[in-house]
Design a protein around this motif. Structure first.
Motif, PDB file in Angstrom:
ATOM      1  N   GLU A 573      70.051  40.131  19.553  1.00 29.90           N
ATOM      2  CA  GLU A 573      69.710  38.858  18.928  1.00 29.90           C
ATOM      3  C   GLU A 573      70.935  37.936  18.925  1.00 29.90           C
ATOM      4  N   ILE A 574      70.754  36.713  19.430  1.00 27.01           N
ATOM      5  CA  ILE A 574      71.853  35.737  19.365  1.00 27.01           C
ATOM      6  C   ILE A 574      71.500  34.549  18.478  1.00 27.01           C
ATOM      7  N   LEU A 575      70.231  34.438  18.079  1.00 24.58           N
ATOM      8  CA  LEU A 575      69.839  33.412  17.102  1.00 24.58           C
ATOM      9  C   LEU A 575      68.683  33.937  16.281  1.00 24.58           C
ATOM     10  N   ASN A 576      68.821  33.789  14.988  1.00 27.01           N
ATOM     11  CA  ASN A 576      67.753  34.063  14.030  1.00 27.01           C
ATOM     12  C   ASN A 576      67.786  32.898  13.041  1.00 27.01           C
ATOM     13  N   THR A 577      66.781  32.046  13.096  1.00 30.27           N
ATOM     14  CA  THR A 577      66.818  30.819  12.299  1.00 30.27           C
ATOM     15  C   THR A 577      66.738  31.070  10.805  1.00 30.27           C
ATOM     16  N   GLU A 578      66.421  32.316  10.408  1.00 28.55           N
ATOM     17  CA  GLU A 578      66.302  32.629   8.984  1.00 28.55           C
ATOM     18  C   GLU A 578      67.519  33.367   8.431  1.00 28.55           C
ATOM     19  N   ARG A 579      68.633  33.303   9.155  1.00 30.67           N
ATOM     20  CA  ARG A 579      69.854  33.900   8.612  1.00 30.67           C
ATOM     21  C   ARG A 579      70.305  33.128   7.374  1.00 30.67           C
ATOM     22  N   ALA A 580      70.901  33.832   6.412  1.00 30.53           N
ATOM     23  CA  ALA A 580      71.324  33.224   5.151  1.00 30.53           C
ATOM     24  C   ALA A 580      72.360  32.120   5.381  1.00 30.53           C
ATOM     25  N   THR A 581      73.180  32.307   6.395  1.00 32.76           N
ATOM     26  CA  THR A 581      74.187  31.288   6.714  1.00 32.76           C
ATOM     27  C   THR A 581      73.549  29.931   6.955  1.00 32.76           C
ATOM     28  N   PHE A 582      72.316  29.934   7.470  1.00 32.79           N
ATOM     29  CA  PHE A 582      71.628  28.691   7.815  1.00 32.79           C
ATOM     30  C   PHE A 582      70.703  28.201   6.700  1.00 32.79           C
ATOM     31  N   GLY A 583      70.622  28.959   5.598  1.00 32.94           N
ATOM     32  CA  GLY A 583      69.733  28.592   4.503  1.00 32.94           C
ATOM     33  C   GLY A 583      68.534  29.489   4.361  1.00 32.94           C
ATOM     34  N   GLY A 584      68.452  30.530   5.201  1.00 31.57           N
ATOM     35  CA  GLY A 584      67.352  31.477   5.118  1.00 31.57           C
ATOM     36  C   GLY A 584      67.663  32.628   4.171  1.00 31.57           C
ATOM     37  N   THR A 585      66.934  33.741   4.333  1.00 31.08           N
ATOM     38  CA  THR A 585      67.070  34.882   3.426  1.00 31.08           C
ATOM     39  C   THR A 585      67.607  36.133   4.103  1.00 31.08           C
ATOM     40  N   TRP A 586      67.741  36.123   5.417  1.00 27.04           N
ATOM     41  CA  TRP A 586      68.192  37.304   6.149  1.00 27.04           C
ATOM     42  C   TRP A 586      69.722  37.410   6.100  1.00 27.04           C
ATOM     43  N   GLU A 587      70.212  38.449   5.437  1.00 26.06           N
ATOM     44  CA  GLU A 587      71.655  38.681   5.410  1.00 26.06           C
ATOM     45  C   GLU A 587      72.140  39.273   6.732  1.00 26.06           C
ATOM     46  N   GLU A 588      71.257  40.037   7.377  1.00 24.74           N
ATOM     47  CA  GLU A 588      71.566  40.615   8.682  1.00 24.74           C
ATOM     48  C   GLU A 588      70.392  40.354   9.615  1.00 24.74           C
ATOM     49  N   GLY A 589      70.695  40.265  10.903  1.00 22.20           N
ATOM     50  CA  GLY A 589      69.644  40.044  11.878  1.00 22.20           C
ATOM     51  C   GLY A 589      69.031  41.342  12.352  1.00 22.20           C
ATOM     52  N   ASN A 590      68.205  41.254  13.367  1.00 24.21           N
ATOM     53  CA  ASN A 590      67.620  42.438  13.978  1.00 24.21           C
ATOM     54  C   ASN A 590      68.707  43.286  14.631  1.00 24.21           C
ATOM     55  N   PRO A 591      68.620  44.602  14.536  1.00 23.68           N
ATOM     56  CA  PRO A 591      69.521  45.446  15.323  1.00 23.68           C
ATOM     57  C   PRO A 591      69.201  45.306  16.801  1.00 23.68           C
ATOM     58  N   VAL A 592      70.058  45.837  17.652  1.00 25.03           N
ATOM     59  CA  VAL A 592      69.804  45.816  19.090  1.00 25.03           C
ATOM     60  C   VAL A 592      68.444  46.462  19.364  1.00 25.03           C
ATOM     61  N   CYS A 593      67.631  45.782  20.144  1.00 26.97           N
ATOM     62  CA  CYS A 593      66.276  46.271  20.445  1.00 26.97           C
ATOM     63  C   CYS A 593      66.306  47.080  21.731  1.00 26.97           C
ATOM     64  N   GLU A 594      65.836  48.323  21.680  1.00 22.71           N
ATOM     65  CA  GLU A 594      65.734  49.163  22.860  1.00 22.71           C
ATOM     66  C   GLU A 594      64.292  49.180  23.348  1.00 22.71           C
ATOM     67  N   THR A 595      64.126  49.144  24.650  1.00 23.27           N
ATOM     68  CA  THR A 595      62.780  49.082  25.226  1.00 23.27           C
ATOM     69  C   THR A 595      62.090  50.434  25.188  1.00 23.27           C
ATOM     70  N   THR A 596      60.791  50.369  25.152  1.00 18.54           N
ATOM     71  CA  THR A 596      59.943  51.534  25.424  1.00 18.54           C
ATOM     72  C   THR A 596      59.103  51.198  26.648  1.00 18.54           C
ATOM     73  N   GLU A 597      58.772  52.247  27.411  1.00 18.57           N
ATOM     74  CA  GLU A 597      57.993  52.010  28.625  1.00 18.57           C
ATOM     75  C   GLU A 597      56.536  51.859  28.238  1.00 18.57           C
ATOM     76  N   GLN A 598      56.102  50.638  28.210  1.00 11.07           N
ATOM     77  CA  GLN A 598      54.750  50.324  27.755  1.00 11.07           C
ATOM     78  C   GLN A 598      54.298  49.057  28.469  1.00 11.07           C
ATOM     79  N   THR A 599      53.289  49.176  29.316  1.00 14.07           N
ATOM     80  CA  THR A 599      52.814  47.999  30.038  1.00 14.07           C
ATOM     81  C   THR A 599      52.146  47.037  29.064  1.00 14.07           C
ATOM     82  N   MET A 600      52.576  45.778  29.153  1.00  8.97           N
ATOM     83  CA  MET A 600      52.062  44.753  28.238  1.00  8.97           C
ATOM     84  C   MET A 600      52.170  43.407  28.931  1.00  8.97           C
TER      85      MET A 600
END
Length: 637
Positions: A573-600
């Motif tokens: 994640e490089i942007l989360n508009t709800e981070r507390a720094t910006f006036g939101g409520t998220w003190e931390e963002g999403n952790p690194v997201c790892e893929t699963t093999e799933q056709t979508m």
């Protein structure tokens, strides 16, 4: 005004044929051989006198007319630097009226309309490095993020007076640089008599409005912008002019600058007069004005205002006269705009030509050989109207109107667009951008951050009007400074921090602008009206250079929401508009997201981030594997 030696007849012939694009070098006021020479075009006047401080405004200096050109001339040694002057015109009906000099480069402070006799020296510019870089740069493949400014109301002194450009140099430039904008764009700076027109009803097409300071002040300002790596764009109005009788209208008693047909000459909607864009002398006047501003002030671009009014005969209110084919096309306006862009691009290939145009009937951007007008960018008014309507809507209703968000992607590459949230959207009871947003104050700021993040991810260059960067609640007022006191409030202050961060991110992430002129920059991931989730890819030149954009348009957090991705690996994640720094409520963002093999959605992999309520996520690949046998999923536009 300057000391020069000119071939008068050759210059006047070019003016009469519409091919003199530096006509200010012959008409107006000049110093020649130790004398002051005044020339004014009034072909049907009975007499014209030069009047001013130097002769007590009396009819003692009768000018002589060159019958072939309709230009009146007088040479005199009477005036001195600082004197005011006008032309007293005896019109075709015998009445006399004092008219301003259409080619004057300085005027007295309004409400006066007399021109000022004042020499202007040749500036030794120090912005060669900036201009050299612009020549080597392809603006279509560079970030353009514009801060739109009304110069006299951005900030004011305690007395209520506007800052001059000498003062703005020390205040506005550091601010624009701090906020990470690439360009500053000014609403018209040319002389105009009424502040309530915002500068769009011009009287002096070659003159900086006197209350902004001197032309030398503005030259110094532009140079300082360039030294700070900031481009400068100015709005320019070639379609119409101020209706005040002592200015351009019916200059010699007959249609001179305006159309002979009163239906075309009078602009009822705005209370102005329309230029006769088919008249060669008017073409010479207007193109000379544009080149004067570009040459004299080293502008990086001009935005042509009200292009629709120049293209369509029925754009105004009331009766209109069809063209010779019986239609609404203003052929004179169409061919003038092509001529304008052709001449400006020939003289200045790197100048940015931007059009404010609200229809889809005429191709605005692209080469004139294809029938287009030759502009570089067109304001995307359709996107603006749709998106603001959507964000004012109760989220319960949004799934039924999701096309307002997605439709602009269908035509995003028909023109080279500029996405503008301009001054026009925050006046006349339309409410400020922040005030338009649905919900309570917290949700309004969340949605404003959401809107800006979506705007920056959407194809097209960017423009935001001053005050929008911190979510000013009050509408813009042309005669008052911005509500800088807002920044004492934590929400407004954090909104300003957010906009600065987003501006920096936009410039840093090449995927957001590098392939903006190609539909291959967009690949669709998910369009879910029921969940009000929008997800797509913005692609840069390199295959690994892309961003995953996820937009949540309702106040419902989506936990572990499946998002299809093109490659196996990790996404951060490089942007989360709800981070507390910006006036939101998220003190931390999403952790690194790892893929699963799933056709979508025709992709082979997916991730499951948590998407904030009314939030936007930008994700980028951190560590991915690109295989030759990869599934090419997603839908390209």
């Amino acid at each position: 005004m300057g000391k020069q030696k000119i071939d008068e007849q050759q210059e006047l012939h070019g003016f009469l044929t519409g091919e003199n694009f530096y006509v200010q070098q012959i008409l107006g006021l000049h110093e020649e051989d130790g004398k002051y020479v005044f020339r004014v075009w009034a072909p049907n006047a009975q007499k014209v006198w030069l009047v001013g401080d130097f002769n007590d405004w009396e009819n003692t200096l009768l000018m002589e007319q060159d019958r072939d050109s309709g230009v009146w001339l007088i040479e005199t040694t009477l005036p001195k630097q600082g004197d005011l002057y006008k032309f007293n015109v005896q019109r075709t009906d015998g009445t006399q009226i004092m008219k301003l000099d259409p080619f004057a480069t300085r005027f007295e402070t309004r409400p006066g309309t007399a021109a000022v006799i004042q020499s202007m020296g040749d500036k030794k510019w120090r912005d060669g490095l900036w201009r050299g870089r612009q020549k080597r740069s392809n603006h279509l493949k560079r970030p353009i993020n514009i801060y739109e400014v009304h110069a006299s109301s951005w900030r004011q002194k305690e007395t209520g007076e506007p800052y001059t450009f000498h003062e703005l140099k020390d205040h506005l430039i550091p601010y624009v640089k701090k906020m990470q904008y690439t360009h500053v764009e000014f609403m018209p700076l040319m002389e105009h008599p009424l502040g309530a027109s915002w500068g769009y009803q011009l009287t002096g097409f070659f003159a900086l409005a006197s209350y902004y300071g001197t032309p030398e002040d503005f030259q110094e300002f532009v140079e300082a912008c360039h030294l700070a790596n900031i481009g400068v764009i100015v709005d320019w109005v070639p379609g119409h002019f101020c209706a005040n009788e002592d200015t351009l209208p019916y200059y010699d008693g007959t249609p001179t600058f305006e159309y002979a047909d009163s239906n075309r000459a009078k602009n009822r909607r705005w209370g102005v007069h329309n230029f006769d864009l088919g008249k060669p002398q008017v073409q010479s006047f207007l193109i000379s004005s544009a080149l004067y501003w570009i040459d004299t002030f080293h502008l990086d671009g001009i935005r042509v205002d009200a292009v629709s009014n120049m293209l369509y005969l029925d754009y105004d209110e009331g009766p209109w006269t069809p063209n010779h084919e019986g239609g609404n096309r203003n052929f004179e306006g169409y061919y003038f705009l092509q001529k304008l862009s052709s001449v400006l691009k020939q003289k200045h290939p790197n100048i940015l030509l931007i059009a404010e145009e609200s229809t889809s009937q005429t191709q605005i951007t692209g080469p004139i050989t294809t029938g287009a007008l030759g502009f570089d960018y067109k304001w995307n008014m359709g996107w603006m109207n749709d998106i603001l309507r959507f964000y004012q809507m109760d989220p319960i209703e949004r799934k039924h109107h999701f096309h307002l968000v997605t439709f602009s992607f269908m035509y995003a590459f028909n023109e080279n667009y500029l996405l503008a949230l301009s001054h026009d959207e925050v006046v006349h009871g339309k409410k400020s951008l922040m005030h338009k947003m649905w919900g309570d104050r917290y949700k309004q700021f969340s949605q404003l951050r959401n809107l800006y993040a979506f705007m920056y991810a959407h194809p097209g260059k960017k423009l935001l009007f001053m005050g929008g960067e911190w979510g000013q609640f009050l509408e813009w007022k042309h005669d008052q400074g911005l509500e800088w006191v807002d920044l004492q409030d934590s929400f407004n202050y954090q909104m300003q921090i957010y906009t600065k961060h987003l501006n920096h991110l936009y410039k840093e992430q090449r995927a957001l602008w590098e392939m903006e002129d190609s539909s291959t920059t967009i690949r669709w991931i998910d369009d879910s009206p029921e969940d009000s989730i929008l997800a797509f890819i913005r692609q840069g030149h390199r295959k690994k250079d892309f961003l995953i954009i996820i937009v949540n348009l309702v106040p419902v957090e989506r936990v572990n929401y499946p998002i299809a991705v093109p490659y196996e690996g990790e996404y951060e994640e490089i942007l989360n508009t709800e981070r507390a720094t910006f006036g939101g409520t998220w003190e931390e963002g999403n952790p690194v997201c790892e893929t699963t093999e799933q056709t979508m959605n025709a992709f082979s992999y997916q991730i499951t981030p948590t998407i904030p309520a009314l939030g936007v996520l930008y994700l980028r690949p951190k560590k991915i594997q690109i295989r030759k046998t990869e599934v090419k999923g997603g839908k390209e536009l």
